[in-house]
Scaffold this motif. Structure first.
Motif, PDB file in Angstrom:
ATOM      1  N   ARG A  77      37.340  33.004  44.012  1.00 45.99           N
ATOM      2  CA  ARG A  77      37.894  34.148  44.742  1.00 45.99           C
ATOM      3  C   ARG A  77      39.422  34.150  44.794  1.00 45.99           C
ATOM      4  N   LEU A  78      40.021  33.075  45.268  1.00 47.91           N
ATOM      5  CA  LEU A  78      41.471  33.004  45.401  1.00 47.91           C
ATOM      6  C   LEU A  78      42.153  33.050  44.034  1.00 47.91           C
ATOM      7  N   ARG A  81      41.886  36.646  42.598  1.00 50.95           N
ATOM      8  CA  ARG A  81      42.669  37.655  43.327  1.00 50.95           C
ATOM      9  C   ARG A  81      44.158  37.474  43.165  1.00 50.95           C
ATOM     10  N   THR A  82      44.599  36.310  42.858  1.00 52.83           N
ATOM     11  CA  THR A  82      46.045  36.092  42.733  1.00 52.83           C
ATOM     12  C   THR A  82      46.422  35.867  41.279  1.00 52.83           C
TER      13      THR A  82
END
Length: 146
Positions: A77-78, A81-82
């Motif tokens: 996820r992290l 998203r980045t």
């Protein structure tokens, strides 16, 4: 291996694109795909929509990337998203969708027009850059039974 809900949603999105673009000989939908910048950069989106290269091509010949789709999972996820979202845009991918299973939303980022993580809560829409084809996906249908 991605979780079952991840794969169900990715398959539904890929299926919508395959159906919408089946009459477009210049379009290619792959699931997963690869965005490459030789010699060492390679990012694999869950789904990639691009201009179709000629027969006998390799991933290096896929140079016009229209859409990269990432279905977010707890483990990635992290990172998705980045780092990956920004990397896709910097590598020339025109639009990136981040599909959030928990929030039941799709976040759209693009270079033209410039936007980052624009949330879609009911319908997510994509327009081909030069073929006039539009793909609309109902999020209620996308996330049904997930």
């Amino acid at each position: 291996m991605p979780a079952l809900p991840h794969q169900i949603v990715a398959t539904r999105i890929a299926g919508a694109f395959l159906q919408a673009l089946k009459a477009e000989p210049g379009a290619l939908v792959t699931a997963p795909g690869v965005v490459r910048l030789p010699p060492k950069t390679e990012l694999p989106p869950d789904i990639l929509v691009s201009r179709k290269p000629g027969p006998g091509s390799t991933w290096d010949d896929v140079t016009e990337h229209w859409l990269a789709v990432e279905v977010l999972s707890p483990a990635s996820r992290l990172y998705d998203r980045t780092y990956k979202r920004d990397a896709y845009l910097q590598l020339g991918v025109a639009e990136v969708w981040l599909v959030d299973l928990e929030a039941r939303r799709v976040f759209v980022s693009s270079t033209q027009p410039k936007r980052t993580d624009e949330p879609c809560t009911e319908v997510v829409t994509w327009r081909s850059p030069d073929m006039g084809t539009t793909v609309e996906i109902s999020l209620a249908e996308l996330f049904a039974d997930i």
